[in-house]
Design a protein around this motif. Structure first.
Motif, short mmCIF file in Angstrom:
data_model
loop_
_atom_site.label_atom_id
_atom_site.label_comp_id
_atom_site.label_asym_id
_atom_site.label_seq_id
_atom_site.Cartn_x
_atom_site.Cartn_y
_atom_site.Cartn_z
N PHE A 156 0.83 -1.20 0.00
CA PHE A 156 0.00 0.00 0.00
C PHE A 156 0.87 1.26 0.00
N MET A 157 1.90 1.25 0.85
CA MET A 157 2.76 2.43 0.95
C MET A 157 3.49 2.71 -0.36
N ASN A 158 3.76 1.67 -1.15
CA ASN A 158 4.48 1.82 -2.42
C ASN A 158 3.56 1.99 -3.62
N ALA A 159 2.26 1.89 -3.42
CA ALA A 159 1.31 1.99 -4.52
C ALA A 159 1.31 3.40 -5.10
N GLY A 160 1.25 3.47 -6.42
CA GLY A 160 1.33 4.77 -7.07
C GLY A 160 0.04 5.23 -7.71
N ASN A 161 -0.97 4.35 -7.83
CA ASN A 161 -2.21 4.74 -8.47
C ASN A 161 -3.38 3.98 -7.84
N VAL A 162 -4.59 4.27 -8.31
CA VAL A 162 -5.80 3.67 -7.75
C VAL A 162 -5.76 2.15 -7.88
N LYS A 163 -5.35 1.65 -9.03
CA LYS A 163 -5.34 0.19 -9.25
C LYS A 163 -4.38 -0.49 -8.29
N GLU A 164 -3.17 0.05 -8.12
CA GLU A 164 -2.20 -0.55 -7.20
C GLU A 164 -2.68 -0.47 -5.76
N GLN A 165 -3.31 0.65 -5.39
CA GLN A 165 -3.82 0.77 -4.03
C GLN A 165 -4.99 -0.20 -3.81
N ALA A 166 -5.81 -0.40 -4.82
CA ALA A 166 -6.91 -1.36 -4.70
C ALA A 166 -6.37 -2.77 -4.52
N GLU A 167 -5.32 -3.12 -5.26
CA GLU A 167 -4.71 -4.44 -5.12
C GLU A 167 -4.12 -4.62 -3.72
N ALA A 168 -3.44 -3.58 -3.22
CA ALA A 168 -2.87 -3.65 -1.87
C ALA A 168 -3.99 -3.74 -0.84
N GLU A 169 -5.07 -3.03 -1.07
CA GLU A 169 -6.22 -3.07 -0.15
C GLU A 169 -6.82 -4.47 -0.13
N ASN A 170 -6.95 -5.09 -1.28
CA ASN A 170 -7.48 -6.46 -1.33
C ASN A 170 -6.56 -7.43 -0.60
N MET A 171 -5.25 -7.24 -0.76
CA MET A 171 -4.27 -8.08 -0.07
C MET A 171 -4.39 -7.89 1.44
N MET A 172 -4.55 -6.63 1.88
CA MET A 172 -4.66 -6.35 3.31
C MET A 172 -5.95 -6.92 3.89
#
Length: 181
Positions: free
Chosen positions: A75-91
């Motif tokens: 999440f901290m390294n995510a650069g856009n909405v898609k990457e943050q959504a993927e990190a959110e799903n992982m979390m």
């Protein structure tokens, strides 16, 4: 000649109104994303406290704690909405597993710090869910405005791009976590 001038004025006014409406909708999407981002950041700020509280109790479930830490880093390294959504799903998956495993540790469940953190995270999860819904509604409204006629002409002319929804991407993330020993 006067009617040509009037038509040009009407077209210019329509263009200005349409452009401003699309800008307002795009800004609503950005604002809604900021709401999600704030709640996700709150959650990720709580994670180190949760991990530290749980560490002493869960000596055998190191992979569970590692997955939580990996998701926070993603999440901290995510650069856009898609990457943050993927990190959110992982979390979300990692936290489900963590809380499911915690059921096997009565001392942990009774810990005041753990209970408080669990309560704060539950409240944050509710806020994230609400923020996601608000964001997705704003995205739908914005994307619809880009697609309807005659807005689509102006949207293309002014280079407006559709926004991405915040959605669960994988079937795995949609499943309930099963923990077996």
């Amino acid at each position: 000649m006067l009617w040509i001038f009037a038509a040009i004025i009407i077209l210019a006014l329509f263009s200005i109104i349409t452009y401003n409406r699309l800008i307002a909708k795009r800004n609503a999407v950005a604002n809604a994303w900021a709401g999600i981002d704030t709640q996700l950041q709150r959650r990720y700020d709580l994670i180190p406290n949760l991990v530290e509280t749980v560490k002493g109790y869960m000596e055998h479930e190191k992979t569970v704690l590692e997955n939580v830490t990996k998701a926070r880093t993603a999440f901290m390294n995510a650069g856009n909405v898609k990457e943050q959504a993927e990190a959110e799903n992982m979390m979300a998956g990692a936290l489900k597993t963590l809380f499911a495993v915690s059921e096997n540790y009565p001392d942990l469940k009774a810990s005041q710090n753990f209970m408080m953190l669990q309560e704060e995270l539950a409240g944050t999860e509710n806020k994230i869910s609400y923020s996601r819904q608000r964001y997705n509604n704003s995205v739908m409204d914005y994307n619809t405005a880009l697609q309807v006629f005659p807005n689509n002409i102006f949207a293309n002319m002014f280079n407006f791009k559709p926004a991405d929804s915040f959605a669960v991407e994988s079937e795995e993330a949609r499943k309930a976590v099963r923990v077996q020993f």
